[in-house]
Design a protein around this motif. Structure first.
Motif, PDB file in Angstrom:
ATOM      1  N   GLY A  29       0.839  -1.335   0.085  1.00 49.74           N
ATOM      2  CA  GLY A  29       0.008   0.009  -0.056  1.00 49.74           C
ATOM      3  C   GLY A  29       0.702   1.148   0.051  1.00 49.74           C
ATOM      4  N   VAL A  30       1.777   1.312   0.746  1.00 51.58           N
ATOM      5  CA  VAL A  30       2.698   2.474   0.767  1.00 51.58           C
ATOM      6  C   VAL A  30       3.377   2.576  -0.602  1.00 51.58           C
ATOM      7  N   TRP A  31       3.721   1.450  -1.209  1.00 49.28           N
ATOM      8  CA  TRP A  31       4.288   1.551  -2.440  1.00 49.28           C
ATOM      9  C   TRP A  31       3.385   2.138  -3.742  1.00 49.28           C
ATOM     10  N   GLU A  32       2.292   1.885  -3.252  1.00 47.81           N
ATOM     11  CA  GLU A  32       1.290   2.360  -4.314  1.00 47.81           C
ATOM     12  C   GLU A  32       1.279   3.819  -4.105  1.00 47.81           C
ATOM     13  N   VAL A  33       1.135   4.327  -2.923  1.00 48.67           N
ATOM     14  CA  VAL A  33       0.802   5.628  -2.695  1.00 48.67           C
ATOM     15  C   VAL A  33       2.291   6.391  -3.283  1.00 48.67           C
ATOM     16  N   PHE A  58       5.084  10.441  -6.697  1.00 47.20           N
ATOM     17  CA  PHE A  58       6.462  10.914  -6.939  1.00 47.20           C
ATOM     18  C   PHE A  58       6.821  10.390  -8.248  1.00 47.20           C
ATOM     19  N   THR A  59       7.656  11.436  -8.996  1.00 46.18           N
ATOM     20  CA  THR A  59       8.090  11.188 -10.385  1.00 46.18           C
ATOM     21  C   THR A  59       9.138  10.329 -10.290  1.00 46.18           C
ATOM     22  N   THR A  60      10.057  10.250  -9.078  1.00 44.70           N
ATOM     23  CA  THR A  60      10.938   9.066  -9.145  1.00 44.70           C
ATOM     24  C   THR A  60      10.749   8.349  -7.591  1.00 44.70           C
ATOM     25  N   PRO A  61       9.797   7.644  -7.696  1.00 44.18           N
ATOM     26  CA  PRO A  61       9.340   6.627  -6.540  1.00 44.18           C
ATOM     27  C   PRO A  61      10.542   5.766  -6.040  1.00 44.18           C
ATOM     28  N   TRP A  62      10.580   5.593  -4.642  1.00 45.40           N
ATOM     29  CA  TRP A  62      11.411   4.469  -4.164  1.00 45.40           C
ATOM     30  C   TRP A  62      10.768   3.255  -4.737  1.00 45.40           C
ATOM     31  N   SER A  63      11.469   2.296  -4.840  1.00 44.00           N
ATOM     32  CA  SER A  63      11.322   0.964  -4.943  1.00 44.00           C
ATOM     33  C   SER A  63      10.548   0.166  -3.851  1.00 44.00           C
ATOM     34  N   LYS A  64       9.889  -0.583  -4.145  1.00 43.81           N
ATOM     35  CA  LYS A  64       9.268  -1.632  -3.156  1.00 43.81           C
ATOM     36  C   LYS A  64      10.161  -2.409  -2.243  1.00 43.81           C
ATOM     37  N   GLU A  65      11.227  -2.549  -2.580  1.00 46.79           N
ATOM     38  CA  GLU A  65      12.681  -3.200  -1.923  1.00 46.79           C
ATOM     39  C   GLU A  65      13.128  -2.208  -1.086  1.00 46.79           C
ATOM     40  N   SER A  66      13.122  -1.072  -1.336  1.00 50.08           N
ATOM     41  CA  SER A  66      13.491   0.028  -0.607  1.00 50.08           C
ATOM     42  C   SER A  66      12.850  -0.051   0.773  1.00 50.08           C
ATOM     43  N   PHE A  67      11.698   0.216   0.534  1.00 52.33           N
ATOM     44  CA  PHE A  67      10.818   0.128   1.431  1.00 52.33           C
ATOM     45  C   PHE A  67      10.832  -0.971   2.389  1.00 52.33           C
ATOM     46  N   GLU A 122     -10.986  -1.752   3.830  1.00 55.21           N
ATOM     47  CA  GLU A 122     -10.102  -2.996   4.124  1.00 55.21           C
ATOM     48  C   GLU A 122      -8.632  -2.462   4.542  1.00 55.21           C
ATOM     49  N   ASP A 123      -8.736  -1.529   5.321  1.00 54.66           N
ATOM     50  CA  ASP A 123      -7.358  -0.672   5.864  1.00 54.66           C
ATOM     51  C   ASP A 123      -6.426  -0.800   4.726  1.00 54.66           C
ATOM     52  N   LYS A 124      -7.010   0.203   3.621  1.00 53.76           N
ATOM     53  CA  LYS A 124      -5.954   0.753   2.653  1.00 53.76           C
ATOM     54  C   LYS A 124      -5.179   1.647   3.009  1.00 53.76           C
ATOM     55  N   VAL A 125      -3.962   1.690   2.500  1.00 53.60           N
ATOM     56  CA  VAL A 125      -3.015   2.946   3.170  1.00 53.60           C
ATOM     57  C   VAL A 125      -3.287   4.100   2.312  1.00 53.60           C
ATOM     58  N   VAL A 126      -3.509   5.092   2.977  1.00 48.11           N
ATOM     59  CA  VAL A 126      -3.950   6.433   2.302  1.00 48.11           C
ATOM     60  C   VAL A 126      -2.736   7.513   2.273  1.00 48.11           C
ATOM     61  N   ALA A 127      -1.885   7.095   3.252  1.00 49.85           N
ATOM     62  CA  ALA A 127      -0.931   8.205   3.503  1.00 49.85           C
ATOM     63  C   ALA A 127       0.176   7.785   4.341  1.00 49.85           C
ATOM     64  N   TYR A 128       1.595   8.218   4.402  1.00 52.20           N
ATOM     65  CA  TYR A 128       2.645   7.815   5.320  1.00 52.20           C
ATOM     66  C   TYR A 128       3.514   8.960   5.129  1.00 52.20           C
ATOM     67  N   HIS A 182      14.862  12.877  10.696  1.00 48.92           N
ATOM     68  CA  HIS A 182      15.204  13.278   9.340  1.00 48.92           C
ATOM     69  C   HIS A 182      14.017  12.688   8.340  1.00 48.92           C
ATOM     70  N   ILE A 183      12.860  13.604   8.040  1.00 47.71           N
ATOM     71  CA  ILE A 183      11.819  13.249   7.048  1.00 47.71           C
ATOM     72  C   ILE A 183      12.408  12.840   5.763  1.00 47.71           C
ATOM     73  N   THR A 184      12.157  11.390   5.468  1.00 45.90           N
ATOM     74  CA  THR A 184      12.612  10.950   4.055  1.00 45.90           C
ATOM     75  C   THR A 184      11.343  11.187   3.064  1.00 45.90           C
ATOM     76  N   ASN A 185      10.029  10.872   3.433  1.00 42.16           N
ATOM     77  CA  ASN A 185       9.104  11.066   2.470  1.00 42.16           C
ATOM     78  C   ASN A 185       7.743  11.207   3.196  1.00 42.16           C
ATOM     79  N   VAL A 186       7.063  12.032   2.552  1.00 44.02           N
ATOM     80  CA  VAL A 186       5.616  12.274   3.011  1.00 44.02           C
ATOM     81  C   VAL A 186       4.799  12.113   1.749  1.00 44.02           C
ATOM     82  N   ALA A 187       3.692  11.396   1.912  1.00 44.19           N
ATOM     83  CA  ALA A 187       2.816  11.239   0.504  1.00 44.19           C
ATOM     84  C   ALA A 187       1.488  10.840   1.106  1.00 44.19           C
ATOM     85  N   VAL A 188       0.382  11.416   0.559  1.00 45.26           N
ATOM     86  CA  VAL A 188      -0.924  10.951   0.560  1.00 45.26           C
ATOM     87  C   VAL A 188      -1.542  11.037  -0.794  1.00 45.26           C
ATOM     88  N   HIS A 189      -2.255   9.766  -0.694  1.00 43.41           N
ATOM     89  CA  HIS A 189      -2.872   9.109  -1.872  1.00 43.41           C
ATOM     90  C   HIS A 189      -3.756  10.303  -2.565  1.00 43.41           C
TER      91      HIS A 189
END
Length: 144
Positions: free
Chosen positions: A8-12, A17-26, A47-53, A64-71
């Motif tokens: 869910g985080v990876w989908e958001v 982001f134009t250059t998203p982190w990989s699922k493996e990075s998370f 069903e507990d869908k990730v909407v932000a992280y 150090h904040i690395t990422n902030v994202a909201v669907h």
């Protein structure tokens, strides 16, 4: 955030982001990085869908904040603001005194949000973003 939230985080991430982190990075953040601290917001109606992280690294007395994202479907609902306030309160209890982040120079909505929360601009990282060589504004928030 746990391993069950990675997809869910990876989908958001990909939507935001134009250059998203990989699922493996998370996955590595959760399993291998002792400094990583992530919070997720779930939609219990879906069903507990990730909407932000928010992702961060806690090093000594700094966060150090690395990422902030909201669907995109959940933007403009105050989720990012609430999530960042929870992050502030939580890391302060862990002895963190300051929070820092980088934000694109052109990202006025994000800069406005951070300023609303008390962050201030402290410097520039020239050509920080690899997708377009855009500068990053370094922002800080003192928690003490």
């Amino acid at each position: 955030m746990g391993l069950q939230h990675i997809e869910g985080v990876w989908e958001v991430e990909k939507l935001c982001f134009t250059t998203p982190w990989s699922k493996e990075s998370f996955e590595k953040e959760v399993t291998d990085n002792n400094f990583a601290f992530y919070l997720v917001v779930l939609d219990p109606q879906k069903e507990d869908k990730v909407v932000a992280y928010v992702g961060s690294w806690l090093i000594l007395d700094e966060c150090h904040i690395t990422n902030v994202a909201v669907h995109p479907e959940y933007k403009r609902l105050g989720i990012a603001c609430g999530l960042l306030k929870i992050l502030q309160d939580t890391v302060k209890l862990r002895g963190i005194l300051r929070i820092t982040l980088e934000v694109r120079k052109s990202n006025d909505p994000a800069k406005d949000l951070y300023k609303k929360l008390g962050f201030y601009e402290e410097g520039i990282r020239k050509g920080y973003y690899s997708d377009n060589n855009e500068d990053a504004i370094i922002m800080w928030l003192n928690l003490s």
